[in-house]
Motif scaffolding. Sequence first.
Motif, PDB file in Angstrom:
ATOM      1  N   MET A 145      28.176  28.173  44.869  1.00  0.00           N
ATOM      2  CA  MET A 145      28.843  28.975  43.861  1.00  0.00           C
ATOM      3  C   MET A 145      30.180  28.311  43.526  1.00  0.00           C
ATOM      4  SD  MET A 145      30.171  32.958  43.906  1.00  0.00           S
ATOM      5  CE  MET A 145      30.592  32.884  45.588  1.00  0.00           C
ATOM      6  N   ILE A 146      30.506  28.338  42.253  1.00  0.00           N
ATOM      7  CA  ILE A 146      31.783  27.814  41.788  1.00  0.00           C
ATOM      8  C   ILE A 146      32.723  28.999  41.570  1.00  0.00           C
ATOM      9  CG2 ILE A 146      32.967  26.648  39.886  1.00  0.00           C
ATOM     10  CD1 ILE A 146      30.316  25.107  39.418  1.00  0.00           C
ATOM     11  N   GLU A 147      33.905  28.923  42.186  1.00  0.00           N
ATOM     12  CA  GLU A 147      34.923  29.952  42.014  1.00  0.00           C
ATOM     13  C   GLU A 147      36.144  29.320  41.362  1.00  0.00           C
ATOM     14  OE1 GLU A 147      35.981  32.156  45.520  1.00  0.00           O
ATOM     15  OE2 GLU A 147      33.895  32.346  46.141  1.00  0.00           O
ATOM     16  N   LEU A 148      36.612  29.936  40.289  1.00  0.00           N
ATOM     17  CA  LEU A 148      37.841  29.498  39.642  1.00  0.00           C
ATOM     18  C   LEU A 148      38.810  30.672  39.653  1.00  0.00           C
ATOM     19  CD1 LEU A 148      36.374  27.577  36.590  1.00  0.00           C
ATOM     20  CD2 LEU A 148      37.360  26.607  38.665  1.00  0.00           C
ATOM     21  N   VAL A 149      39.832  30.549  40.474  1.00  0.00           N
ATOM     22  CA  VAL A 149      40.834  31.601  40.585  1.00  0.00           C
ATOM     23  C   VAL A 149      42.118  30.969  41.124  1.00  0.00           C
ATOM     24  CG1 VAL A 149      40.048  32.282  42.897  1.00  0.00           C
ATOM     25  CG2 VAL A 149      41.313  33.930  41.492  1.00  0.00           C
ATOM     26  N   ASP A 150      43.231  31.390  40.601  1.00  0.00           N
ATOM     27  CA  ASP A 150      44.524  30.937  41.093  1.00  0.00           C
ATOM     28  C   ASP A 150      44.796  31.698  42.384  1.00  0.00           C
ATOM     29  OD1 ASP A 150      47.176  30.407  41.647  1.00  0.00           O
ATOM     30  OD2 ASP A 150      47.926  30.974  39.666  1.00  0.00           O
ATOM     31  N   THR A 151      44.725  31.004  43.516  1.00  0.00           N
ATOM     32  CA  THR A 151      44.872  31.680  44.806  1.00  0.00           C
ATOM     33  C   THR A 151      46.255  32.301  45.003  1.00  0.00           C
ATOM     34  OG1 THR A 151      45.392  29.565  45.848  1.00  0.00           O
ATOM     35  CG2 THR A 151      43.087  30.318  45.948  1.00  0.00           C
ATOM     36  N   SER A 152      47.238  31.909  44.193  1.00  0.00           N
ATOM     37  CA  SER A 152      48.556  32.539  44.281  1.00  0.00           C
ATOM     38  C   SER A 152      48.617  33.858  43.506  1.00  0.00           C
ATOM     39  CB  SER A 152      49.645  31.586  43.781  1.00  0.00           C
ATOM     40  OG  SER A 152      49.514  31.369  42.389  1.00  0.00           O
ATOM     41  N   ASP A 153      47.585  34.135  42.699  1.00  0.00           N
ATOM     42  CA  ASP A 153      47.503  35.392  41.955  1.00  0.00           C
ATOM     43  C   ASP A 153      46.681  36.372  42.791  1.00  0.00           C
ATOM     44  OD1 ASP A 153      47.035  37.531  40.235  1.00  0.00           O
ATOM     45  OD2 ASP A 153      46.460  36.275  38.531  1.00  0.00           O
ATOM     46  N   THR A 154      47.364  37.114  43.649  1.00  0.00           N
ATOM     47  CA  THR A 154      46.664  37.995  44.584  1.00  0.00           C
ATOM     48  C   THR A 154      45.826  39.050  43.874  1.00  0.00           C
ATOM     49  OG1 THR A 154      48.629  39.401  44.786  1.00  0.00           O
ATOM     50  CG2 THR A 154      48.342  37.648  46.446  1.00  0.00           C
ATOM     51  N   ARG A 155      46.250  39.470  42.707  1.00  0.00           N
ATOM     52  CA  ARG A 155      45.481  40.455  41.938  1.00  0.00           C
ATOM     53  C   ARG A 155      44.138  39.852  41.507  1.00  0.00           C
ATOM     54  NH1 ARG A 155      48.177  42.166  36.471  1.00  0.00           N
ATOM     55  NH2 ARG A 155      47.892  39.940  36.264  1.00  0.00           N
ATOM     56  N   ALA A 156      44.164  38.622  40.992  1.00  0.00           N
ATOM     57  CA  ALA A 156      42.925  37.970  40.558  1.00  0.00           C
ATOM     58  C   ALA A 156      41.995  37.711  41.745  1.00  0.00           C
ATOM     59  CB  ALA A 156      43.246  36.663  39.830  1.00  0.00           C
ATOM     60  N   VAL A 157      42.543  37.297  42.873  1.00  0.00           N
ATOM     61  CA  VAL A 157      41.730  37.050  44.069  1.00  0.00           C
ATOM     62  C   VAL A 157      41.066  38.352  44.515  1.00  0.00           C
ATOM     63  CG1 VAL A 157      41.802  36.401  46.511  1.00  0.00           C
ATOM     64  CG2 VAL A 157      43.051  35.045  44.822  1.00  0.00           C
ATOM     65  N   ARG A 158      41.839  39.440  44.566  1.00  0.00           N
ATOM     66  CA  ARG A 158      41.283  40.739  44.957  1.00  0.00           C
ATOM     67  C   ARG A 158      40.193  41.169  43.987  1.00  0.00           C
ATOM     68  NH1 ARG A 158      44.886  45.177  43.336  1.00  0.00           N
ATOM     69  NH2 ARG A 158      43.930  44.517  41.391  1.00  0.00           N
ATOM     70  N   ASN A 159      40.418  41.003  42.691  1.00  0.00           N
ATOM     71  CA  ASN A 159      39.429  41.412  41.692  1.00  0.00           C
ATOM     72  C   ASN A 159      38.144  40.607  41.838  1.00  0.00           C
ATOM     73  OD1 ASN A 159      41.229  43.278  40.686  1.00  0.00           O
ATOM     74  ND2 ASN A 159      41.902  41.984  38.997  1.00  0.00           N
ATOM     75  N   LYS A 160      38.259  39.300  42.045  1.00  0.00           N
ATOM     76  CA  LYS A 160      37.087  38.450  42.259  1.00  0.00           C
ATOM     77  C   LYS A 160      36.319  38.889  43.491  1.00  0.00           C
ATOM     78  CE  LYS A 160      37.579  35.021  44.658  1.00  0.00           C
ATOM     79  NZ  LYS A 160      37.261  34.734  46.058  1.00  0.00           N
ATOM     80  N   ASP A 161      37.042  39.116  44.587  1.00  0.00           N
ATOM     81  CA  ASP A 161      36.393  39.554  45.829  1.00  0.00           C
ATOM     82  C   ASP A 161      35.686  40.895  45.640  1.00  0.00           C
ATOM     83  OD1 ASP A 161      37.292  37.250  47.080  1.00  0.00           O
ATOM     84  OD2 ASP A 161      38.969  38.258  48.092  1.00  0.00           O
ATOM     85  N   ASN A 162      36.297  41.813  44.891  1.00  0.00           N
ATOM     86  CA  ASN A 162      35.673  43.117  44.648  1.00  0.00           C
ATOM     87  C   ASN A 162      34.388  42.984  43.838  1.00  0.00           C
ATOM     88  OD1 ASN A 162      37.654  44.363  46.095  1.00  0.00           O
ATOM     89  ND2 ASN A 162      38.678  45.299  44.339  1.00  0.00           N
ATOM     90  N   VAL A 163      34.385  42.128  42.832  1.00  0.00           N
ATOM     91  CA  VAL A 163      33.171  41.947  42.025  1.00  0.00           C
ATOM     92  C   VAL A 163      32.066  41.320  42.876  1.00  0.00           C
ATOM     93  CG1 VAL A 163      32.173  40.691  40.066  1.00  0.00           C
ATOM     94  CG2 VAL A 163      34.331  41.938  39.795  1.00  0.00           C
ATOM     95  N   LEU A 164      32.402  40.332  43.701  1.00  0.00           N
ATOM     96  CA  LEU A 164      31.396  39.733  44.579  1.00  0.00           C
ATOM     97  C   LEU A 164      30.836  40.759  45.565  1.00  0.00           C
ATOM     98  CD1 LEU A 164      32.984  36.234  45.300  1.00  0.00           C
ATOM     99  CD2 LEU A 164      30.942  36.740  43.907  1.00  0.00           C
ATOM    100  N   GLU A 165      31.714  41.587  46.124  1.00  0.00           N
ATOM    101  CA  GLU A 165      31.253  42.624  47.052  1.00  0.00           C
ATOM    102  C   GLU A 165      30.400  43.667  46.320  1.00  0.00           C
ATOM    103  OE1 GLU A 165      32.898  45.464  50.667  1.00  0.00           O
ATOM    104  OE2 GLU A 165      34.343  44.589  49.282  1.00  0.00           O
TER     105      GLU A 165
END
Length: 152
Positions: free
Chosen positions: A1-21
């Motif tokens: 899987m390819i993930e594109l997210v700015d790891t310093s943007d905690t909101r974007a990381v959380r949102n990505k993790d929530n969609v995957l879950e």
Amino acid sequence: MIELVDTSDTRAVRNKDNVLEFYDLVINQKKSEEFVGRFMTPGYVQHNPLIADGAEALGQFFGGITRDRAEARVIVHKIIAVGDYVFAHVNFLNLFNDDPADTGIAGVDIYRMDAEGKAIEHWDTLQVVGTPENAAPWLAPDIPRANPHGMF
């Protein structure tokens, strides 16, 4: 899987993790009615015309599919998260049949998330994957492919 997210943007990381879950629990683990409320707001706005608005309606939709289709699942190929938006390139398999050779439906899901990381709005575009010989078996049977590129 390819993930594109700015790891310093905690909101974007959380949102990505929530969609995957969400995909894993609600579709792959077939626990839609128990867990959909964890990922969607009660007033969730749905732009797919097959599903009513609201988290409960989404849970009922996937609950019906996963009760009827033991092999129903989703594979996430690419996911992009930017601020309040998450874009996922997915392959839905066995949502509407029990064929072990099902090539599924390719989808691009777009979620708009709230400040708590729950989806408040969703859009999607869907396309039958087809086979190397048949470009779109459900929509236009026996139309040959014009190129050799797969959906993923």
